[in-house]
Write a protein that holds these residues in place. Sequence first.
Motif, PDB file in Angstrom:
ATOM      1  N   GLY B  77      -3.811  84.375   2.959  1.00 47.41           N
ATOM      2  CA  GLY B  77      -5.131  84.060   3.743  1.00 47.41           C
ATOM      3  C   GLY B  77      -5.465  85.119   4.504  1.00 47.41           C
ATOM      4  O   GLY B  77      -6.367  85.275   5.359  1.00 47.41           O
ATOM      5  N   VAL B  78      -4.567  86.090   4.691  1.00 49.21           N
ATOM      6  CA  VAL B  78      -4.437  87.077   5.775  1.00 49.21           C
ATOM      7  C   VAL B  78      -5.541  88.242   5.500  1.00 49.21           C
ATOM      8  O   VAL B  78      -6.074  88.828   6.302  1.00 49.21           O
ATOM      9  N   PRO B  80      -8.470  88.335   4.412  1.00 50.18           N
ATOM     10  CA  PRO B  80      -9.786  88.663   5.219  1.00 50.18           C
ATOM     11  C   PRO B  80      -9.752  89.065   6.480  1.00 50.18           C
ATOM     12  O   PRO B  80     -10.509  89.916   6.980  1.00 50.18           O
ATOM     13  N   LEU B  81      -8.499  88.649   7.152  1.00 53.05           N
ATOM     14  CA  LEU B  81      -8.420  89.187   8.524  1.00 53.05           C
ATOM     15  C   LEU B  81      -8.097  90.650   8.650  1.00 53.05           C
ATOM     16  O   LEU B  81      -8.630  91.544   9.443  1.00 53.05           O
ATOM     17  N   LEU B  82      -7.541  91.077   7.498  1.00 54.35           N
ATOM     18  CA  LEU B  82      -6.862  92.587   7.723  1.00 54.35           C
ATOM     19  C   LEU B  82      -8.036  93.376   7.402  1.00 54.35           C
ATOM     20  O   LEU B  82      -8.460  94.819   7.500  1.00 54.35           O
ATOM     21  N   ARG B  83      -9.162  92.912   6.390  1.00 52.61           N
ATOM     22  CA  ARG B  83     -10.222  93.682   5.843  1.00 52.61           C
ATOM     23  C   ARG B  83     -11.026  93.827   7.153  1.00 52.61           C
ATOM     24  O   ARG B  83     -12.087  94.778   7.142  1.00 52.61           O
ATOM     25  N   THR B  84     -11.039  93.068   8.204  1.00 50.75           N
ATOM     26  CA  THR B  84     -11.932  93.124   9.279  1.00 50.75           C
ATOM     27  C   THR B  84     -11.313  94.218  10.162  1.00 50.75           C
ATOM     28  O   THR B  84     -11.736  94.303  11.564  1.00 50.75           O
ATOM     29  N   GLY B  85     -10.059  94.706  10.108  1.00 49.30           N
ATOM     30  CA  GLY B  85      -9.377  95.401  10.887  1.00 49.30           C
ATOM     31  C   GLY B  85      -9.865  96.938  10.652  1.00 49.30           C
ATOM     32  O   GLY B  85     -10.621  97.306   9.883  1.00 49.30           O
ATOM     33  N   PRO B  86      -9.441  97.770  11.854  1.00 51.56           N
ATOM     34  CA  PRO B  86     -10.095  99.006  11.927  1.00 51.56           C
ATOM     35  C   PRO B  86      -9.438 100.095  10.647  1.00 51.56           C
ATOM     36  O   PRO B  86     -10.135 100.934   9.978  1.00 51.56           O
ATOM     37  N   PRO B  91      -2.304  97.659   7.394  1.00 54.80           N
ATOM     38  CA  PRO B  91      -1.457  96.440   7.255  1.00 54.80           C
ATOM     39  C   PRO B  91      -1.059  96.273   5.796  1.00 54.80           C
ATOM     40  O   PRO B  91      -0.033  95.535   5.677  1.00 54.80           O
TER      41      PRO B  91
END
Lengths: 250, 426
Positions: B77-78, B80-86, B91
């Motif tokens: 589930g990570v 989506p979070l890494l997709r919103t990173g710069p 990552p």
Amino acid sequence: MTEVAPGLRVSELRCHYPPASAAVVDIGELTLGPGATGLVGVNGAGKTTLLLTLAGARRPQHGTVTLDGVDLYGRDRREIVTRIGFMPQELDLPRELRVADAVSYVSWLRGVPGRVAATREPELLELVGLQDRRTDRLGRLSGGMRRRLVLATALVTAPGVLLLDEPTTGLDPEQRANLRALLMDLPGATVTVLSSHVMEDVEQMTTRIAVLDEGRVLHHGGTAAFVEERGGPHRSAELAFLTTLSGARS
Amino acid sequence: MTGRLAGYVTWLGDRRTVLLGLVALVAVGLVPSLSRGADWLGSWKMALDAGTFSLTLIGPVAAGIACATYVRLATSGVEPLLRTGPRPWWPWLRPALSIWGLAAVAMSAITLGVTTSAALAGAVPYYDTLWVLVPALCVLAAQVAVGVLLGGLGRRVWLAPVAAAATFSLGVLGAIGAMPEIFRTGGLGVTYAGETYDATTLGLQTGATLGVAAGLLLLSNRTVVGRTAISRVVISLLVLLGAVCYVVLGNGIHDRYRAVSDPELVCRGDAVRVCMARETTRPLDDLVERMERQASALRELGLELPPRYVDYLAGSDDERQGGVMLLVEETLASTVSDETAARVLTTPAQCAAYRSDIAPPEASFDTRRLLARWLLFRAGLLQPRVDDFDREWLESGLEEQRSWVTTTYEQLRSCDLDALRLPAGV
């Protein structure tokens, strides 16, 4: 100069998962302004896809998503997405990771500078009541604690918009009540979107509601009025939802 | 743990797990490196080759670990979070980089261990060949990328052993010639005396494996890895480079080693001068000593030894000097047998026929063998058995043997191999 309405706004949004061409989200216009909005729908209604798109994590095949007038998938994407916090339905980080490390890791993922992240981590853990669990491994946390930790990770960028995907799923009634209380008292976020199956959560935590079915918005309006008008004599939120759904399908 | 460090090790487990993983990788890598014993003690280049050969198993195991890690990452589930990173690709790729780094440390540790052991055993180091570690590390990158692809796309834990097996199979397919040997590192089992790594072939291998690694990493998560225009351009160029290198390697002969034009020699001995390639001098002193002991029988007959006996290296045929033709294990050992020393003495000229595609006359083998036995007998190192074919002749006395020994030796010196004959009655 046209004044831009604050909040998230989607326009002519269509999302599908290739190779299938059928849209899982198909929304003409939807504005999610200040306050809390509940996003409800049956399984497969497109709630998670819509949330991912609103979070900047899934580029739509068509249409635009803006936050305060800035395109979420445009040139200023990098800056604008940091203003959005996303609490995924599941965040299954390695069990051997420590609580503080989990917050640090997500801060790193989201591009929060190390010094800022180091300052915010204890604040966030205190906010969600996990300050005494900093050095505990994730495997030792209860389900409720894990959800609170995921909430803390959603707040690492100090977002103005908070997207919550099924935040209380899998929790017992007491844990759900605790998390609900925590969410309602959260400082900072001006726009909150709560996707949930639990109508009780939506009714208590939101002021507006959007009903989604097969990717389309069936209803968008005030939560209290929604329950009042469609919830029958007992003002049941569940009945209001089912009435809306069956009305649209018939 | 800082966020930066968390990015490296989050998906590999805690420090203890990482350390145990490293130990396991070293243990696994030692299996191919020690598969032929420790004969590489006699050649630093061979030790280097044995070190990189460890990737034969380290690579597949690293691919399996990568697969399991990416199954964990992809299903956590990570994403989506890494997709919103710069920089979402960073990552995503960082666990792969960590696994590659861990495996690289394991291979380097083994290589350091075996090359240091070889140096301590007397083998001369050739540090200028250390660049061969670069293509080996690129091979490792491609091997890890196989695991990343299967884990990132397949998202099933049982794919981890499949990734390991698939990576190992790619090496096997190269070894049997079904595809270019881009996954090969070391393991030829020769001394490389007078040879060096061919930069062109290994350069092509480097390009091909980089292309494979880049392509597989892109396919593991196209949205994330190919997010920016720069990453798409870089990956496209690497894949194109890899494709070109692969095609070139698949056409024509591309040896991994080439002969050194003027290999450096080390010579020892006064009565008998013996020279071996600088990189494989381990048995030289012992060989000289044994040859000197046996050579006195030739001198008693007034025969002239060649000015020196020289290691039979590629392109070194010279009839004016004797030849040192040793088996690989003889070259690498610290001592040789008296039989080996006698055999070298019966090679007073580096006749081209010894290494020709056309075998020398059968009689040349028999006569050299008998001459070697005569040398051993004269030095008191051989006691013929009753049923030995040459017992009677060996015990017949020097005057009986003088003529045949003298004639045969001169024929060997002049490479007149067709004229060689066994003595009458043998």
